[in-house]
Scaffold this motif. Structure first.
Motif, short mmCIF file in Angstrom:
data_model
loop_
_atom_site.label_atom_id
_atom_site.label_comp_id
_atom_site.label_asym_id
_atom_site.label_seq_id
_atom_site.Cartn_x
_atom_site.Cartn_y
_atom_site.Cartn_z
N VAL A 1 -41.19 15.71 8.92
CA VAL A 1 -41.98 15.09 7.84
C VAL A 1 -41.28 13.82 7.37
O VAL A 1 -41.89 12.77 7.19
CB VAL A 1 -42.20 16.08 6.67
CG1 VAL A 1 -42.78 15.36 5.46
CG2 VAL A 1 -43.12 17.20 7.09
N ASP A 2 -39.97 13.90 7.20
CA ASP A 2 -39.18 12.75 6.75
C ASP A 2 -39.31 11.59 7.75
O ASP A 2 -39.50 10.43 7.37
CB ASP A 2 -37.72 13.20 6.59
CG ASP A 2 -36.88 12.12 5.97
OD1 ASP A 2 -37.41 11.38 5.12
OD2 ASP A 2 -35.70 12.00 6.33
N ALA B 1 -40.60 26.35 12.80
CA ALA B 1 -41.32 25.66 11.72
C ALA B 1 -40.37 25.32 10.58
O ALA B 1 -40.34 24.19 10.08
CB ALA B 1 -42.46 26.54 11.22
N MET B 2 -39.55 26.29 10.20
CA MET B 2 -38.62 26.05 9.08
C MET B 2 -37.58 24.99 9.45
O MET B 2 -37.17 24.19 8.63
CB MET B 2 -37.91 27.35 8.69
CG MET B 2 -38.74 28.28 7.86
SD MET B 2 -39.46 27.47 6.44
CE MET B 2 -38.02 27.02 5.53
N VAL C 1 -39.66 21.26 10.05
CA VAL C 1 -40.60 20.63 9.12
C VAL C 1 -39.93 19.54 8.27
O VAL C 1 -40.51 18.47 8.08
CB VAL C 1 -41.33 21.70 8.28
CG1 VAL C 1 -40.43 22.31 7.25
CG2 VAL C 1 -42.55 21.10 7.61
N ILE C 2 -38.71 19.77 7.81
CA ILE C 2 -38.09 18.76 6.93
C ILE C 2 -37.80 17.47 7.68
O ILE C 2 -38.28 16.40 7.30
CB ILE C 2 -36.78 19.28 6.29
CG1 ILE C 2 -37.03 20.62 5.61
CG2 ILE C 2 -36.20 18.26 5.33
CD1 ILE C 2 -35.79 21.25 5.07
#
Lengths: 184, 557
Positions: free
Chosen positions: B541-542, B533-534, B537-538
């Motif tokens: 989402v981007d 997840a960590m 996610v960035i």
């Protein structure tokens, strides 16, 4: 003593300006990597503190409740968007972050965890879960920039990250509830 | 009392694999080595075509052959071998699989076969020359992706079966740690399940796109989801190979296995840290920011920690066994190791090859160095060393004791000799082929390209000698494939009847108790999810929020 050594090494690594700057340059890493790692350094330092100040911990944190209340207060403060902004703007707040998260969250959390009964542990886990869900939804659906230092896209990323971590925490709570510990 | 336990333990170690489970493993090996033969032939054809020594018949093209070679060897051969071997380990450790698990495994075999037939047929018909990576914008026939769905369902059926069996054993044996080979199997299938989640989401994005229900697709998201699976698959093979290195090899050389706490820690680290490593396959992708790529270098390199732990542990075990046999001096112990025993020789060469393989991997993971080699033959050389030697030679070495054990036959001295010859032919062939691929890559020879003469340009022509060397290596490897396939089916059906040992090493004396916390697989799975997840996610989402218009399906062939 081994843990103390690892804790200090990790702490020094985290406060090195290039490392701190890199982690703080991305909002989600600021909240979900740097801050938890600072708490973790406190975890590693805790056994040394408990031994060195045994009397203090016995007197002030006998039931584990005062320690966990302190943890909840300080952790809640660092969930505020304003707190993250201030840490980037004012050196004093940044220093407070580097001191408060290991010493006022990490150390008391480890000291309190075993002293708390199972119910207390669940209450704490549910509090963290609720914090992640609430901040997650706020960061995703608010259409204004709530941190001066971060763009809206970073806010949204942090929101999704918080929800993902909340889902993991929920799985963990379920795992703890339904796992038959006697089998281990 | 202690004597009784010891006696029970010894009896158990002689029990071996349950006959019904042996049939399952042998079925898997039959599919696996039939696939190796076909995939190997396709590999040779590619090598010869690339060097300009052979022209494919009309109606076939290089990319079609490359797609089939990649899918058959990287997905079908390795997966079926892994399942056959891991299920045998589980059966040996747990005195047989549960009847319902056995059923699930058979269902898994059928689902996988349906999947392979569907996907490979579309490739043969020229409808799916999308290469092993199959990510958009290249679009295959929808049936190709339906086949992949069946393949994944087959993997899940076996994975859930293994998890059910593991949990059942844990409940029946409270306060006991599981046998180490079963712990490895659990690690392999947990990783496999979570790895396949990425590719499952990807395939379910692709199917409506190729059916025309949606016009465009987010290419970056699908690439990222592919590498979530693609990179992890590599480390599943690696985890399977390490199970033999840690537990089987020490027994064959007459030694003991390393401290089990470390072995378990290595397994847990490989499972938890693995998936985000996929990002280093996308270092060239423009839609991921530099700072994220930089942070992902750490995630990818974190795999070096359990790898180095394995290297040090294995050198300790090998040196100790060699010295116990009278080896003297700095390297004298090396001479005492059983180099004439194929069960040792093959995995030993596999382990040695992991040194250059791992070093090459660090080059690939590093941002700047990756810019030099990314789209070149270097990468092809790299995975032929890592998969083709470190993993495959370990698999070949396993065959020489596991197959006769399962088929209740003997490993004869003649077959051992054939195995030793095969191992050397394979090693030389792969050293020539993968070595020259690395060198050609350094001077710019591109990968995944049918014709690289570029209208006779001087630089392009300088790659040709290396391409002849690829073809020579590929020819040797084809000889190696034929010998190996012969050996496997001989040991399965024609070798003299008898018994062959299932060599499981015991721990050294006075080892500390294995910690029970290592058994918390539910917790490790949650940690894995948190790490994923960590890590994801960035970029995800981007990629979604700042998405470009998307791509329609593209067919380049």
């Amino acid at each position: 003593m081994k843990q103390l050594k690892y804790g200090i090494i990790l702490y020094i690594f985290l406060i090195l300006p290039p490392v701190a700057n890199l982690l703080e340059s991305i909002m989600i890493f600021h909240m979900h990597t740097q801050m938890p790692l600072l708490v973790f350094t406190g975890f590693l330092i805790a056994p040394f503190s408990q031994k060195k100040f045994a009397h203090f911990f016995d007197k002030w944190n006998q039931s584990g409740v005062p320690g966990i209340v302190l943890v909840i207060l300080i952790w809640s403060y660092w969930q505020l968007p304003r707190a993250m902004d201030d840490a980037l703007t004012y050196n004093v707040v940044e220093y407070f972050k580097f001191i408060s998260l290991p010493l006022l969250v990490g150390v008391p959390l480890r000291d309190s965890w075993k002293k708390l009964k199972s119910t207390g542990q669940y209450i704490f886990l549910i509090f963290i879960f609720a914090t992640l869900v609430i901040t997650g939804f706020i960061y995703i659906w608010i259409d204004q920039q709530i941190c001066n230092n971060y763009l809206i896209i970073e806010q949204q990323t942090l929101g999704w990250g918080s929800l993902a971590m909340a889902a993991c925490l929920l799985l963990y709570i379920g795992y703890r509830l339904f796992e038959n510990d006697e089998a281990f | 009392m202690e004597q009784a336990i010891d006696f029970k333990g010894r009896i158990k170690s002689k029990l071996g694999v349950n006959p019904q489970d042996a049939t399952i493993s042998l079925t898997y090996f039959t599919i696996s080595f039939a696939t190796l033969l076909i995939g190997g032939i396709l590999g040779l054809i590619q090598g010869l075509e690339r060097a300009g020594l052979y022209q494919l018949p009309a109606g076939f093209n290089y990319y079609q052959v490359l797609s089939a070679h990649g899918l058959l060897l990287l997905v079908v051969f390795t997966a079926t071998f892994t399942m056959g071997y891991q299920l045998a380990n589980l059966s040996h450790s747990f005195d047989g699989l549960l009847p319902k698990v056995r059923k699930m495994v058979w269902i898994g075999i059928v689902l996988k076969l349906i999947g392979v037939v569907l996907s490979v047929t579309t490739i043969v018909l020229g409808e799916a020359s999308v290469l092993y990576t199959f990510y958009p914008p290249l679009a295959a026939h929808p049936i190709f992706y339906v086949g992949l769905v069946f393949l994944v369902l087959g993997i899940w059926a076996v994975s859930f079966g293994v998890m059910i069996n593991y949990r059942y054993w844990r409940k029946q044996h409270p306060s006991q740690t599981t046998p180490i080979l079963a712990f490895f199997a659990m690690g392999v299938f947990v990783l496999w399940f979570f790895a396949s989640l990425g590719v499952t989401i990807e395939v379910f994005m692709i199917i409506p796109w190729v059916l025309g229900w949606i016009e465009t697709i987010n290419v970056m998201v699908t690439r990222t989801l592919f590498w979530w699976f693609g990179h992890t698959l590599v480390n599943i093979w690696y985890l399977v190979a390490t199970s033999a290195w840690y537990v089987i090899v020490p027994k064959i050389i007459g030694g003991k296995h390393f401290n089990e706490k470390l072995i378990r820690l290595v397994i847990i680290l490989l499972v938890v840290l693995n998936i985000p490593g996929g990002f280093h396959h996308q270092i060239i992708d423009p839609a991921i920011s530099i700072s994220i790529k930089f942070l992902h270098v750490f995630m990818s390199l974190s795999i070096a920690v359990p790898s180095l732990m394995t290297a040090f542990a294995m050198f300790y075990v090998l040196e100790k066994a060699g010295r116990n046999k009278g080896g003297k001096g700095l390297f004298g112990w090396l001479k005492k190791l059983p180099w004439g025993d194929v069960r040792f020789l093959a995995p030993m060469i596999a382990m040695i090859s992991f040194i250059p393989g791992g070093a090459g991997g660090i080059v690939n993971t590093s941002n700047q160095m990756n810019q030099v080699i990314h789209n070149t033959m270097w990468v092809v050389g790299h995975f032929h060393i890592t998969v083709g030697v470190s993993v495959v030679l370990t698999f070949f070495g396993i065959c020489y004791w596991l197959i006769p054990h399962l088929s209740k036959r003997q490993l004869t001295p003649r077959m051992n000799k054939i195995g030793v010859i095969q191992t050397w032919i394979w090693t030389i062939g792969m050293a020539i082929m993968a070595g020259s691929m690395h060198l050609a890559g350094l001077i710019g020879d591109p990968r995944r390209t049918s014709d690289t003469t570029y209208a006779g340009h001087e630089s392009a022509l300088s790659w040709l000698p290396y391409e002849f060397v690829f073809a020579t290596g590929a020819t040797l490897l084809m000889i190696g494939v034929i010998i190996q396939v012969y050996a496997v089916f001989n040991m399965m059906f024609f070798a003299p009847k008898g018994t062959t040992e299932f060599p499981v090493a015991e721990p050294e004396e006075d080892q500390p108790k294995v910690p029970m916390w290592t058994e918390r697989w539910g917790l490790w799975a949650i940690v894995l999810l948190a790490v994923v997840a960590m890590a994801y996610v960035i970029p995800i989402v981007d990629m979604i929020v700042n998405a470009p218009p998307g791509s329609p399906p593209i067919r380049t062939w």
